[in-house]
Design an enzyme around this catalytic site. Structure first.
Site, short mmCIF file in Angstrom:
data_model
loop_
_atom_site.label_atom_id
_atom_site.label_comp_id
_atom_site.label_asym_id
_atom_site.label_seq_id
_atom_site.Cartn_x
_atom_site.Cartn_y
_atom_site.Cartn_z
N ASN A 211 -14.82 76.14 8.19
CA ASN A 211 -15.11 77.62 8.02
C ASN A 211 -15.23 77.96 6.81
O ASN A 211 -15.53 76.88 5.84
CB ASN A 211 -13.84 78.40 8.72
CG ASN A 211 -13.00 78.05 8.07
OD1 ASN A 211 -12.54 78.48 6.47
ND2 ASN A 211 -11.72 77.62 8.52
N ASP A 280 -8.32 76.89 14.34
CA ASP A 280 -7.47 76.91 15.78
C ASP A 280 -7.77 75.71 16.54
O ASP A 280 -6.67 75.48 17.31
CB ASP A 280 -7.88 78.36 16.30
CG ASP A 280 -7.46 79.37 15.61
OD1 ASP A 280 -6.15 79.28 14.77
OD2 ASP A 280 -8.04 80.55 15.30
N LYS A 290 -21.80 58.33 15.36
CA LYS A 290 -22.37 59.57 15.45
C LYS A 290 -22.84 59.80 16.66
O LYS A 290 -23.54 59.06 17.47
CB LYS A 290 -23.53 59.41 14.47
CG LYS A 290 -24.25 60.74 14.23
CD LYS A 290 -25.64 60.56 13.19
CE LYS A 290 -26.24 61.74 13.25
NZ LYS A 290 -27.48 61.57 12.52
N PRO A 308 -1.87 72.83 16.09
CA PRO A 308 -0.39 73.69 15.83
C PRO A 308 -0.64 74.97 14.85
O PRO A 308 -1.47 74.79 13.92
CB PRO A 308 0.35 72.66 15.11
CG PRO A 308 -0.74 71.43 14.67
CD PRO A 308 -1.72 71.68 15.21
N ASP A 309 0.17 76.00 15.10
CA ASP A 309 0.20 76.93 14.31
C ASP A 309 1.03 76.84 13.17
O ASP A 309 2.58 76.99 13.48
CB ASP A 309 0.45 78.34 15.21
CG ASP A 309 0.28 79.67 13.99
OD1 ASP A 309 0.66 79.53 13.21
OD2 ASP A 309 -0.22 80.50 14.57
N ILE A 310 0.68 76.37 12.15
CA ILE A 310 1.59 75.96 10.85
C ILE A 310 2.67 77.25 10.32
O ILE A 310 3.68 76.89 10.27
CB ILE A 310 0.81 75.49 9.50
CG1 ILE A 310 -0.33 74.24 10.15
CG2 ILE A 310 1.65 74.91 8.73
CD1 ILE A 310 -1.18 74.04 9.27
N PHE A 326 -1.61 85.49 6.29
CA PHE A 326 -2.76 86.13 5.93
C PHE A 326 -3.38 86.52 7.38
O PHE A 326 -3.24 85.63 8.03
CB PHE A 326 -3.81 85.32 5.01
CG PHE A 326 -3.29 85.67 3.61
CD1 PHE A 326 -2.45 85.33 2.87
CD2 PHE A 326 -4.22 86.44 2.93
CE1 PHE A 326 -2.18 85.56 1.64
CE2 PHE A 326 -4.21 86.59 1.71
CZ PHE A 326 -3.01 86.34 0.95
N LYS A 340 0.19 90.31 14.39
CA LYS A 340 0.57 88.87 13.84
C LYS A 340 1.80 88.93 13.04
O LYS A 340 2.50 87.78 13.33
CB LYS A 340 -0.53 88.71 12.99
CG LYS A 340 -1.08 87.38 13.13
CD LYS A 340 -2.35 86.81 12.38
CE LYS A 340 -3.44 87.41 13.11
NZ LYS A 340 -4.69 87.24 12.63
N LYS A 344 4.51 86.20 14.94
CA LYS A 344 4.77 84.95 14.17
C LYS A 344 5.84 85.24 13.36
O LYS A 344 6.52 84.33 12.58
CB LYS A 344 3.45 84.86 13.26
CG LYS A 344 2.31 84.46 14.01
CD LYS A 344 1.29 83.69 12.96
CE LYS A 344 -0.15 83.57 13.83
NZ LYS A 344 -0.98 82.80 13.27
O1 C5P Z 1 -3.60 83.91 14.11
P1 C5P Z 1 -4.23 83.79 12.92
O2 C5P Z 1 -5.19 82.53 12.85
O3 C5P Z 1 -5.01 84.84 12.55
O4 C5P Z 1 -3.24 83.70 11.47
C1 C5P Z 1 -3.61 83.61 10.24
C2 C5P Z 1 -2.55 83.06 9.65
O5 C5P Z 1 -1.83 81.98 10.32
C3 C5P Z 1 -2.79 82.75 8.10
O6 C5P Z 1 -1.69 83.00 7.29
C4 C5P Z 1 -2.98 81.10 8.41
O7 C5P Z 1 -2.93 80.39 7.27
C5 C5P Z 1 -1.96 80.99 9.54
N1 C5P Z 1 -2.36 79.76 10.37
C6 C5P Z 1 -1.65 78.50 10.49
N2 C5P Z 1 -2.10 77.79 11.47
C7 C5P Z 1 -2.91 77.90 12.03
C8 C5P Z 1 -3.50 79.07 12.16
C9 C5P Z 1 -3.48 79.97 11.29
O8 C5P Z 1 -0.74 78.49 9.57
N3 C5P Z 1 -3.25 76.96 13.21
#
Ligand code: C5P
Length: 405
Positions: A211, A280, A290, A308-310, A326, A340, A344
């Protein structure tokens, strides 16, 4: 938010060297940052740039000599020394550094340095051989031991054609370095963990899903937290940025690597700031070779699985740090950010609009801070200014929580 150096009285000393011309730009930058500036040129500096240039830019008379009768009758050198909140010498030549180390007072600038109680900062500029010389390095040890702050020098191509260490820092960097020394130490004694940049999710050995995050906001936050006295660890995705001094940096590529690096450190942190634009989704498997087109018309379907959502995982830790997320949104910024924050379980969220002309890949930004019970808009400013404001805000919210507990 006012500028970092608002109202500060800066006595700028310029010594003789080709980099003296950058002193002119420095005056402008200092004034843009809100400082009042008075300039003193050494006699040799005045051979490179005229006092008139500095007078016009600073809006104040410029001094070059101890023996200027009219100047001594007006704001004499002792008055000038008393006037200053900060003394900044840029460029500082090898000769000036040697004279400062000796405590000489054989001309106006060195006399002022002895007569002035304000903190002294120097931004050296000289040929790389002169910088590396044992005499110069010994002088710097002496000056540092006396509390003199040394900004730079930078590395690169020099006016003489040499390449190496000894370039004057850019005026903007010098202003930032000076502002950093004035930052309130609101995070002294805390450990801050920051993520920054994009993640790259490999498809095959040559392709990936990434990205447009540059990492600049996260790096600025890491620097601002350091300036506020924190011990900072920065987990960085693939970015093209140099590490701010005094910060521990851990490089990662994928979301899974970032996840492992963060989870290994989060329990030991007091504050976690998640600036990274974490992918994501990742390809369900990474091709070992390749991927090839088979024929002209066939498409390709990639099988993606969720990363995983860190941030959410850190917020769920039993012993969790203060958690800051953020939210980069293209529309309905506030509503999405609020959702959010709650979903979260965050302590604070910093939301910004991204898309054409704002957000990623820029030096400035605007942020909307939302926390349970409040909101505050931070108007468009440099990412470093915003980072400072954010850090101040985090410190304030943590202190309020401490007081309530
Ligand atoms: O849900 P979204 O991706 O919009 O959330 C953004 C926030 O979540 C940011 O602070 C980003 O660093 C964190 N994030 C994360 N792990 C992910 C996706 C987003 O820590 N897989």
């Amino acid at each position: 938010m006012s500028h970092a150096l608002a109202g500060l009285r800066v006595l700028l000393g310029v010594s003789g060297g080709i980099a003296a011309y950058k002193g002119a730009e420095l005056v402008r930058r200092l004034r843009d940052a809100g400082a009042q500036v008075r300039v003193v040129l050494t006699e040799n500096a005045a051979r490179f740039v005229t006092p008139l240039t500095f007078q016009a830019l600073s809006g104040n008379p410029v001094r070059t000599s101890l023996w200027d009768e009219s100047a001594e009758a007006a704001m004499g050198h002792i008055e000038l020394a008393r006037w200053a909140d900060e003394v900044l010498i840029a460029p500082a030549s090898a000769d000036l550094i040697a004279r400062l180390a000796q405590g000489q007072a054989d001309e106006l600038l060195t006399t002022l340095c002895l007569a002035c109680a304000a903190p002294l900062s120097i931004a050296p500029a000289m040929n790389q051989q002169m910088w590396a010389h044992a005499a110069t390095q010994a002088n710097l040890v002496t000056l540092r031991a006396r509390g003199v702050r040394v900004f730079g020098p930078g590395v690169g191509e020099q006016a003489c054609g040499d390449v190496g260490s000894g370039r004057l820092l850019e005026p903007g960097e010098i202003v930032e370095a000076l502002a950093a020394t004035r930052a309130p130490r609101v995070l002294a004694g805390t450990r801050v963990l920051v993520t920054a940049g994009p993640t790259f999710e490999d498809i095959d050995p040559v392709r990936f899903i990434g990205n447009r995050s540059s990492g600049r906001m996260g790096f600025a936050i890491a620097a601002a937290a350091r300036d506020a006295g924190a011990q900072v660890t920065l987990v960085a995705g693939p970015v093209n940025l140099s590490t701010p001094a005094g910060i521990e940096r851990v490089d990662v590529r994928s979301a899974q690597q970032m996840h492992a690096a963060v989870l290994a450190r989060a329990a030991g942190a007091d504050v976690f700031i998640s600036t990274a634009a974490v992918g994501d989704f990742r390809p369900a498997s990474v091709a070992s070779q390749k991927l090839k087109k088979t024929d002209r018309n066939s498409g390709l379907t990639l099988d993606l699985v969720q990363n995983p959502d860190i941030l959410a995982e850190v917020a769920d830790l039993p012993q969790r740090p203060f958690v800051v997320g953020f939210a980069a949104e293209t529309h309905d910024v506030e509503a999405y950010a609020r959702a959010k924050l709650e979903r979260k379980n965050l302590d604070l969220i910093a939301a910004n609009q991204v898309g054409e002309g704002c957000g990623f890949e820029r030096d400035d930004n605007a942020l909307l801070l939302i926390w349970p019970g409040g909101r505050q808009e931070l108007a468009t400013a440099s990412k470093l200014t915003l980072a400072r404001d954010l850090v101040a805000h985090i410190a304030h919210l943590r202190a309020a929580r401490g007081a309530a507990a």
